[in-house]
Write an enzyme that holds these catalytic residues in place. Structure first.
Site, PDB file in Angstrom:
ATOM      1  N   CYS A   1       0.871  -1.168   0.000  1.00 23.87           N
ATOM      2  CA  CYS A   1       0.000   0.000   0.000  1.00 23.87           C
ATOM      3  C   CYS A   1       0.906   1.215   0.000  1.00 23.87           C
ATOM      4  CB  CYS A   1      -0.851   0.014   1.264  1.00 23.87           C
ATOM      5  SG  CYS A   1      -1.760  -1.520   1.495  1.00 23.87           S
TER       6      CYS A   1
ATOM      7  N   ARG B   1       0.989   2.031  -5.892  1.00 24.51           N
ATOM      8  CA  ARG B   1       1.215   0.966  -4.915  1.00 24.51           C
ATOM      9  C   ARG B   1      -0.086   0.246  -4.545  1.00 24.51           C
ATOM     10  NH1 ARG B   1       6.186   1.529  -2.585  1.00 24.51           N
ATOM     11  NH2 ARG B   1       5.549   0.155  -0.909  1.00 24.51           N
TER      12      ARG B   1
ATOM     13  N   TRP C   1      -3.836  -1.625  -1.310  1.00 25.65           N
ATOM     14  CA  TRP C   1      -3.962  -2.828  -2.141  1.00 25.65           C
ATOM     15  C   TRP C   1      -4.332  -3.925  -1.169  1.00 25.65           C
ATOM     16  CZ3 TRP C   1      -1.599  -7.695  -2.816  1.00 25.65           C
ATOM     17  CH2 TRP C   1      -1.873  -8.321  -4.050  1.00 25.65           C
TER      18      TRP C   1
ATOM     19  N   ASN D   1       1.333  -0.382   5.969  1.00 25.64           N
ATOM     20  CA  ASN D   1       1.639  -1.087   4.717  1.00 25.64           C
ATOM     21  C   ASN D   1       2.381  -2.359   5.101  1.00 25.64           C
ATOM     22  OD1 ASN D   1       2.516  -1.893   2.178  1.00 25.64           O
ATOM     23  ND2 ASN D   1       4.265  -0.492   2.194  1.00 25.64           N
ATOM     24  N   GLY D   2       1.800  -3.513   4.777  1.00 29.45           N
ATOM     25  CA  GLY D   2       2.472  -4.770   5.122  1.00 29.45           C
ATOM     26  C   GLY D   2       1.459  -5.784   5.602  1.00 29.45           C
TER      27      GLY D   2
ATOM     28  N   GLU E   1       7.189 -11.411 -22.645  1.00 34.46           N
ATOM     29  CA  GLU E   1       6.974 -10.044 -22.172  1.00 34.46           C
ATOM     30  C   GLU E   1       5.824  -9.371 -22.936  1.00 34.46           C
ATOM     31  OE1 GLU E   1       7.710  -8.410 -19.705  1.00 34.46           O
ATOM     32  OE2 GLU E   1       7.533  -6.297 -20.263  1.00 34.46           O
TER      33      GLU E   1
ATOM     34  N   LYS F   1       2.479  -7.956 -21.156  1.00 36.92           N
ATOM     35  CA  LYS F   1       2.033  -6.554 -21.307  1.00 36.92           C
ATOM     36  C   LYS F   1       0.577  -6.498 -21.728  1.00 36.92           C
ATOM     37  CE  LYS F   1       4.322  -4.948 -19.638  1.00 36.92           C
ATOM     38  NZ  LYS F   1       5.536  -5.217 -18.979  1.00 36.92           N
TER      39      LYS F   1
ATOM     40  N   GLU G   1      -1.939  -7.821 -18.887  1.00 42.13           N
ATOM     41  CA  GLU G   1      -2.089  -7.054 -17.643  1.00 42.13           C
ATOM     42  C   GLU G   1      -2.801  -5.723 -17.844  1.00 42.13           C
ATOM     43  OE1 GLU G   1       1.436  -5.748 -15.510  1.00 42.13           O
ATOM     44  OE2 GLU G   1       2.555  -5.578 -17.365  1.00 42.13           O
TER      45      GLU G   1
ATOM     46  N   HIS H   1       3.905 -28.401 -30.224  1.00 42.66           N
ATOM     47  CA  HIS H   1       3.684 -29.349 -29.119  1.00 42.66           C
ATOM     48  C   HIS H   1       2.405 -29.034 -28.348  1.00 42.66           C
ATOM     49  CE1 HIS H   1       7.574 -31.148 -29.834  1.00 42.66           C
ATOM     50  NE2 HIS H   1       8.072 -29.933 -29.933  1.00 42.66           N
TER      51      HIS H   1
ATOM     52  N   LYS I   1       2.049  -1.565  -8.414  1.00 40.49           N
ATOM     53  CA  LYS I   1       3.375  -1.432  -9.010  1.00 40.49           C
ATOM     54  C   LYS I   1       4.421  -2.268  -8.276  1.00 40.49           C
ATOM     55  CE  LYS I   1       6.330   0.339 -11.905  1.00 40.49           C
ATOM     56  NZ  LYS I   1       6.340  -0.292 -13.232  1.00 40.49           N
TER      57      LYS I   1
HETATM   58  O1  M6R Z   1       9.767  -4.056  -9.225  1.00 38.33           O
HETATM   59  P1  M6R Z   1      10.035  -5.410  -9.839  1.00 38.33           P
HETATM   60  O2  M6R Z   1      10.797  -5.318 -11.114  1.00 38.33           O
HETATM   61  O3  M6R Z   1      10.659  -6.375  -8.880  1.00 38.33           O
HETATM   62  O4  M6R Z   1       8.588  -5.956 -10.187  1.00 38.33           O
HETATM   63  C1  M6R Z   1       8.411  -7.252 -10.677  1.00 38.33           C
HETATM   64  C2  M6R Z   1       7.011  -7.454 -11.203  1.00 38.33           C
HETATM   65  O5  M6R Z   1       6.070  -7.241 -10.197  1.00 38.33           O
HETATM   66  C3  M6R Z   1       6.695  -6.508 -12.363  1.00 38.33           C
HETATM   67  O6  M6R Z   1       7.625  -6.625 -13.390  1.00 38.33           O
HETATM   68  C4  M6R Z   1       5.287  -6.804 -12.910  1.00 38.33           C
HETATM   69  O7  M6R Z   1       5.247  -8.062 -13.497  1.00 38.33           O
HETATM   70  C5  M6R Z   1       4.859  -5.726 -13.902  1.00 38.33           C
HETATM   71  N1  M6R Z   1       3.505  -5.352 -13.660  1.00 38.33           N
HETATM   72  C6  M6R Z   1       4.979  -6.140 -15.314  1.00 38.33           C
HETATM   73  O8  M6R Z   1       4.619  -5.131 -16.188  1.00 38.33           O
END
Ligand code: M6R
Length: 618
Positions: free
Chosen positions: A2, A27, A75, A101-102, A491, A495, A498, A514, A613
């Site tokens: 959070c 966050r 969050w 936060n935690g 990747e 993208k 998400e 396969h 994030k």
């Molecule tokens: O801050 P980090 O690079 O450790 O984060 C890792 C993942 O949480 C982050 O890359 C996540 O998958 C993104 N939303 C991808 O776009």
């Protein structure tokens, strides 16, 4: 996972807190809340939804006066995102208030004890348990807030960054940290203090900040006092470790772009340049990287490199596997932080572990780092956020210097991570004698061309947008790539899913036969990365297999390609480069494709549902 922010000083706290929460929304954005002390009363407002919803509600239901206060953007971990579970949380007497936060892991046991002592709970949160535990200790021990917080935290198992206020001690805020980040911004001559999960909420007020370490707590007072001491004993932290922040306001604003994600995609030419600036001296044939240079023997003697990361950073790790094995001839294993930490991995003192993380706060990656350290491995960090938990935990490291990445979908973090990892592989390959001097020199000269080539690709935006408009309503997408571009396929799929909520899968192109080939029909768009280097001919065969099944083909090809042009429904050309650097280019159109599809589907690009994030919980 959070965001928390607070203020104590001579200014009106409310606007500072609201702006701060907006900057911390990356966050988490399930709910938001604010609390202010107006000199007499605690005024609290909270709501399910975003900070903008809170703003509307707070201005109608509470007095927004006060020079002390704090806020929270959530969050959800314990309890669904609704009004009662939102922070801040009051204690039973309503004298104490907290944001957190935690996760408090033993909250249930603590809760049962408090229930026996007559406490009633209104929410499902662990945080409400903590504030009542603090209250109970304060009553039992007849102590001040700081002491009660300290004693309560000694009973807590879990992770936290907390901010606590006590109406009976209205001139101070108590802050504590274990596992979750918290920074304290310090105004001129201690005239005011800003508290936040990262420094972005207070960057326009002060450049001086302290990042609390784990197991530390701070008391900041309106009469210009700041005291930091340990949670587990009473020892004072004498050196306040005040740092000068390098961040500026422009970096954390949208700068005319509709979304942070789009801004960050367009920042990549500069971000990549910033990553190698001062490190890559191409004309001299030199790569200088303090963290690597000082520990070069550890890398040269390493039996293997283990890369730990999550999400997009894990994909960058997969690219690094190709780079290190191909160029430096060091065996590499790439692990998800979350799997590595729990599967009793075999780690020796001869291993080098590289942790990759944009935020430097990802809980699973951080735990993997701690585990590797405990087994004697040398741990190297590749992080973007300066002073983050992983950056501080590792033995050595290199920052990507990509600048703040605020869009939840990682973009410039990926390309800058690959840049750092390429520099490392090249340096090691050269010292080990695996690449001849002219080849090495070609790599260096090519790497400095990459930002211009990325900039050229960004000019393809309108063409990519047109392709996006054709496929925006499909339910599924397949992404295929081989070799260096297999991680790019993963990747690209991540993208898309998400931010647009379209189901997408990435596969090594040759694996298609396969299983995934069964999915291909006239309705299935398949994005294939088919650059002229590497396994080009084999990928062309895969493309033919897709076309024979009437799949819709979007191909990422090298400029001037004529073979795939005839087979594909759409092509996106990328400038020619060395195979090892193709991911730095091929990933750009995939970022833009996802972006445009998500915008056309009216999705919240910067804040996709259910995500945050930094994933600071496991
Ligand atoms: O801050 P980090 O690079 O450790 O984060 C890792 C993942 O949480 C982050 O890359 C996540 O998958 C993104 N939303 C991808 O776009």
């Amino acid at each position: 996972m959070c965001g928390i922010t607070g203020y104590i000083g001579y200014r009106d706290a409310y606007p500072i807190i609201i702006k701060g929460l907006q900057r911390l929304e990356y966050r988490g954005y399930d709910s938001a809340g604010v609390v202010l002390y107006d000199g007499k009363n605690i005024n609290l407002s909270k709501t399910k939804g975003k900070v903008s919803d809170l703003q509307e509600k707070a201005s109608q239901e509470i007095s927004i006066e006060g020079k002390i206060g704090f806020g929270h953007t959530r969050w959800a971990t314990h309890g669904v995102p609704n009004h009662v579970n939102s922070h801040p949380h009051l204690s039973q007497s309503s004298n104490l208030v907290i944001v957190h936060n935690g996760i408090i892991e033993n909250y249930d046991t603590l809760k049962q004890e408090l229930v026996l002592r007559g406490y009633t709970f209104h929410s499902d949160t662990d945080t409400e348990v903590l504030i009542n535990l603090i209250e109970e200790i304060k009553i039992q021990e007849k102590c001040k807030l700081g002491k009660a917080v300290q004693l309560a935290l000694q009973q807590v198992v879990g992770a936290y960054a907390i901010l606590v206020f006590d109406k009976e001690k209205p001139n101070e805020l108590v802050i504590a940290k274990l596992g979750s980040p918290i920074a304290i911004g310090i105004g001129k001559e201690n005239s005011e203090f800003f508290i936040a999960s990262d420094a972005t909420p207070f960057i326009e007020y002060t450049k001086n900040a302290i990042y609390l370490e784990d197991s530390e707590m701070a008391i900041v007072k309106i009469d210009r006092e700041i005291r930091i001491h340990k949670i587990n004993d009473d020892s004072l932290v004498e050196d306040l470790r005040i740092q000068e922040l390098q961040l500026n306001l422009e970096q954390i604003e949208k700068g005319g772009y509709e979304h942070f994600m789009l801004k960050e995609i367009h920042e990549q030419p500069n971000a990549i340049t910033d990553t190698y600036r001062g490190r890559l001296l191409a004309n001299k044939g030199v790569i200088k990287m303090g963290g690597l240079d000082d520990n070069i023997e550890r890398f040269l003697n390493a039996k293997r490199i283990i890369i730990v990361a999550c999400g997009t950073s894990w994909h960058a790790g997969l690219v690094a596997e190709y780079l290190f094995e191909d160029i430096a001839r060091i065996p590499v294993e790439v692990e998800y932080g979350s799997e590595f930490r729990y599967r009793n991995p075999i780690i020796t003192e001869n291993d080098v572990v590289i942790a990759i993380s944009q935020s430097g706060e990802t809980a699973d990656t951080l735990a993997a780092v701690k585990l590797a350290k405990s087994k004697g491995a040398f741990v190297f960090g590749v992080c973007n956020v300066v002073g983050s938990s992983i950056a501080r935990e590792v033995h050595a490291g290199a920052y990507t210097h990509a600048g703040p990445e605020i869009g939840v979908a990682s973009t410039k973090a990926f390309t800058t991570q690959i840049t750092i990892l390429a520099l490392m592989a090249l340096k090691l390959g050269k010292i080990k004698g695996n690449i001849a001097a002219p080849v090495y020199q070609t790599y260096l000269q090519e790497l400095i061309q990459i930002p211009d080539k990325v900039a050229q690709l960004l000019e393809e935006d309108a063409h990519i947008k047109k392709i996006a408009s054709i496929y925006k309503d499909v339910p599924n997408f397949l992404y295929l790539g081989r070799g260096y571009n297999f991680p790019v396929a993963l990747e690209g799929a991540l993208k898309l899913k998400e931010i647009s909520y379209i189901h997408a899968e990435g596969y090594p192109a040759a694996e298609m036969k396969h299983g995934p080939i069964a999915l291909i029909d006239k309705n299935m768009p398949v994005v294939v990365i088919a650059t002229r280097k590497g396994h080009y001919k084999k990928v062309v065969s895969n493309i033919q297999e897709i076309k024979s099944r009437h799949g819709q083909l979007i191909a990422i090809v090298t400029k001037g390609d004529i073979v795939v042009r005839d087979l594909a429904d759409h092509i996106i050309e990328v400038p020619e480069t060395l195979e090892a650097f193709t991911p730095l280019l091929t990933t750009i159109p995939l970022q833009l494709l996802s972006y445009h599809i998500a915008v056309m589907r009216e999705c919240n690009v910067d804040q996709p549902r259910n995500l945050a994030k930094s994933v600071t919980v496991e």
